[in-house]
Scaffold this motif. Structure first.
Motif, short mmCIF file in Angstrom:
data_model
loop_
_atom_site.label_atom_id
_atom_site.label_comp_id
_atom_site.label_asym_id
_atom_site.label_seq_id
_atom_site.Cartn_x
_atom_site.Cartn_y
_atom_site.Cartn_z
N ASN A 1 0.87 -1.18 0.00
CA ASN A 1 0.00 0.00 0.00
C ASN A 1 0.90 1.23 0.00
O ASN A 1 1.85 1.29 0.78
CB ASN A 1 -0.91 0.01 1.24
N THR A 2 0.63 2.21 -0.86
CA THR A 2 1.46 3.41 -0.87
C THR A 2 1.10 4.36 0.27
O THR A 2 1.82 5.32 0.52
CB THR A 2 1.29 4.17 -2.21
N ILE A 3 -0.01 4.11 0.96
CA ILE A 3 -0.48 4.98 2.03
C ILE A 3 -0.07 4.43 3.39
O ILE A 3 -0.43 3.31 3.76
CB ILE A 3 -2.01 5.15 1.98
N SER A 4 0.66 5.22 4.18
CA SER A 4 1.17 4.77 5.48
C SER A 4 0.05 4.41 6.44
O SER A 4 0.15 3.44 7.19
CB SER A 4 2.04 5.87 6.10
N ALA A 5 -1.01 5.23 6.44
CA ALA A 5 -2.11 4.97 7.37
C ALA A 5 -2.74 3.61 7.11
O ALA A 5 -3.17 2.91 8.04
CB ALA A 5 -3.16 6.08 7.26
N GLY A 6 -2.80 3.20 5.84
CA GLY A 6 -3.33 1.88 5.51
C GLY A 6 -2.42 0.77 6.00
O GLY A 6 -2.89 -0.24 6.54
N LEU A 7 -1.10 0.96 5.84
CA LEU A 7 -0.16 -0.05 6.34
C LEU A 7 -0.21 -0.15 7.85
O LEU A 7 -0.06 -1.25 8.41
CB LEU A 7 1.26 0.30 5.88
N LYS A 8 -0.42 0.98 8.52
CA LYS A 8 -0.50 0.94 9.99
C LYS A 8 -1.66 0.06 10.44
O LYS A 8 -1.51 -0.76 11.36
CB LYS A 8 -0.67 2.35 10.55
N LYS A 9 -2.81 0.20 9.81
CA LYS A 9 -3.97 -0.60 10.19
C LYS A 9 -3.69 -2.09 10.02
O LYS A 9 -4.06 -2.91 10.86
CB LYS A 9 -5.17 -0.19 9.35
N VAL A 10 -3.02 -2.44 8.90
CA VAL A 10 -2.71 -3.84 8.65
C VAL A 10 -1.67 -4.33 9.66
O VAL A 10 -1.77 -5.45 10.18
CB VAL A 10 -2.22 -4.03 7.21
N ALA A 11 -0.66 -3.52 9.95
CA ALA A 11 0.38 -3.91 10.91
C ALA A 11 -0.22 -4.19 12.28
O ALA A 11 0.21 -5.13 12.98
CB ALA A 11 1.44 -2.81 11.01
N MET A 12 -1.21 -3.42 12.68
CA MET A 12 -1.80 -3.58 14.00
C MET A 12 -2.57 -4.90 14.14
O MET A 12 -2.83 -5.35 15.26
CB MET A 12 -2.71 -2.39 14.31
N THR A 13 -2.92 -5.51 13.04
CA THR A 13 -3.61 -6.80 13.10
C THR A 13 -2.65 -7.97 13.22
O THR A 13 -3.08 -9.12 13.33
CB THR A 13 -4.48 -7.00 11.84
N GLY A 14 -1.34 -7.69 13.16
CA GLY A 14 -0.35 -8.75 13.31
C GLY A 14 0.07 -9.42 12.02
O GLY A 14 0.64 -10.51 12.04
N PHE A 15 -0.14 -8.73 10.89
CA PHE A 15 0.19 -9.33 9.59
C PHE A 15 1.67 -9.28 9.29
O PHE A 15 2.16 -10.07 8.48
CB PHE A 15 -0.59 -8.64 8.48
N GLY A 16 2.41 -8.30 9.87
CA GLY A 16 3.83 -8.27 9.55
C GLY A 16 4.52 -7.00 9.98
O GLY A 16 3.94 -6.12 10.63
N LEU A 17 5.78 -6.92 9.59
CA LEU A 17 6.67 -5.80 9.90
C LEU A 17 6.45 -4.67 8.91
O LEU A 17 6.29 -4.90 7.71
CB LEU A 17 8.12 -6.29 9.83
N SER A 18 6.46 -3.43 9.41
CA SER A 18 6.30 -2.28 8.52
C SER A 18 7.12 -1.11 9.03
O SER A 18 7.24 -0.91 10.24
CB SER A 18 4.82 -1.88 8.44
N TRP A 19 7.70 -0.34 8.09
CA TRP A 19 8.36 0.91 8.45
C TRP A 19 7.32 2.04 8.35
O TRP A 19 6.74 2.26 7.27
CB TRP A 19 9.52 1.21 7.51
N LEU A 20 7.09 2.74 9.44
CA LEU A 20 6.06 3.78 9.48
C LEU A 20 6.62 5.06 10.08
O LEU A 20 7.52 5.02 10.93
CB LEU A 20 4.85 3.30 10.30
N PRO A 21 6.08 6.22 9.67
CA PRO A 21 6.53 7.49 10.27
C PRO A 21 6.27 7.49 11.78
O PRO A 21 5.18 7.13 12.23
CB PRO A 21 5.67 8.54 9.55
N GLU A 22 7.26 7.89 12.53
CA GLU A 22 7.14 7.89 13.99
C GLU A 22 5.97 8.76 14.44
O GLU A 22 5.27 8.42 15.41
CB GLU A 22 8.45 8.39 14.60
N SER A 23 5.74 9.88 13.74
CA SER A 23 4.63 10.75 14.11
C SER A 23 3.28 10.07 13.95
O SER A 23 2.33 10.37 14.66
CB SER A 23 4.65 12.03 13.25
#
Length: 312
Positions: free
Chosen positions: A235-257
């Motif tokens: 996903n090119t959108i960080s907010a979308g990756l954050k939601k997926v990461a929170m479900t336990g799907f995998g590792l993601s690099w996300l903006p600290e803010s």
């Protein structure tokens, strides 16, 4: 037919060089050539003789050149007459999606404390770096709000564009407290370190390769120790990756803010014990030197004042 095709054609006619014209238009030569062919296809004729160096206009191209120039001039003249008065016009901002959620709201409050009420409007994030830059180059946007990193250069003519560094952020590798790998739960804390040591194959959430973060991370990973990983979501959108990461799907690099609250309350954890896997970023605001409309100038001067107070 798109107005930028006409502008490309005029630039090519003026330079007689595909590479030079592409540089002036702030696009890759392949993208520039494709747009010239799209214009020729739309017109149903060949405008450029490609067998010669420098490139030359065909007879049809020479006949069409003044038409293209007049059409461009007429189009922008009409646009100006239809726009609201400069004092009432909203400042149009092209921005990376994450910054509209994290940085911009608080920053706008600081701007208005200095300059008074400001009218602003976001144009849609176009995803790729080149597409977002083009929005400002073609004046679809007055300003461009973006992350910046030395290894992800923006192809902007420094004689035509200026920027302010208005903040900082960093990408951090994060995961849910528990990550499922082939159905087996693993602790998210330190999961990147364990992958580097060869203990497991870690599922990763990716930005792809066209977005700013995708390019930046590509450079980071190329310089760090290799580790076994597989992409499970993109996903090119960080907010979308954050939601997926929170479900336990995998590792993601996300903006600290973007993940500060989730890290604080434990919904996400840092996936490494070292800062070597973090990527420091600047937050920049760009504009064309020629853009001196009153709303844009007011906002720019307020941004300069804020930065001067932070870095006297």
């Amino acid at each position: 037919m798109e107005i930028k095709w006409l502008e490309d054609f005029v630039a090519l006619a003026e330079t007689s060089s595909f590479s030079r014209a592409a540089e002036l238009r702030n696009v890759t030569q392949s993208a520039f050539s494709r747009r010239i062919r799209q214009l020729e296809s739309w017109l149903g004729t060949t405008l450029i003789t490609r067998a010669t160096v420098p490139a030359q206009l065909t007879s049809e191209g020479r006949a069409f050149l003044p038409v293209a120039q007049e059409t461009i001039s007429t189009f922008y003249a009409i646009r100006e007459t239809l726009r609201p008065s400069p004092g009432a016009r909203l400042v149009r901002i092209a921005a990376l999606h994450t910054l509209t959620l994290t940085f911009f709201p608080e920053w706008l409050g600081r701007l208005e404390a200095v300059a008074g009420p400001l009218g602003t409007s976001f144009i849609p994030d176009r995803g790729g770096i080149e597409a977002n830059v083009e929005a400002m180059v073609t004046e679809d946007a007055d300003l461009f709000l973006t992350y910046a990193h030395p290894e992800v250069p923006l192809r902007l003519d420094r004689a035509k564009f200026e920027h302010l560094t208005i903040g900082h952020d960093r990408l951090v590798p994060v995961a849910a407290p528990e990550v499922r790998i082939f159905g087996t739960p693993h602790k998210g804390a330190g999961i990147l370190d364990r992958a580097v040591s060869g203990d497991l194959v870690v599922p990763c959430l990716s930005y792809g390769y066209a977005s700013f973060f995708g390019v930046a991370l590509g450079h980071l990973l190329a310089k760090r120790p290799p580790f076994a990983r597989r992409t499970v979501h993109e996903n090119t959108i960080s907010a979308g990756l954050k939601k997926v990461a929170m479900t336990g799907f995998g590792l993601s690099w996300l903006p600290e803010s973007l993940v500060a609250e989730e890290l604080a309350d434990g919904r996400l954890v840092v996936a490494t014990t070292t800062d070597d896997w973090h990527l420091d970023l600047e937050i920049r605001l760009y504009r064309q030197y020629a853009n001196r409309s009153k709303p844009v100038e007011t906002m720019w001067r307020a941004a300069e004042q804020i930065q001067a107070e932070i870095n006297p």
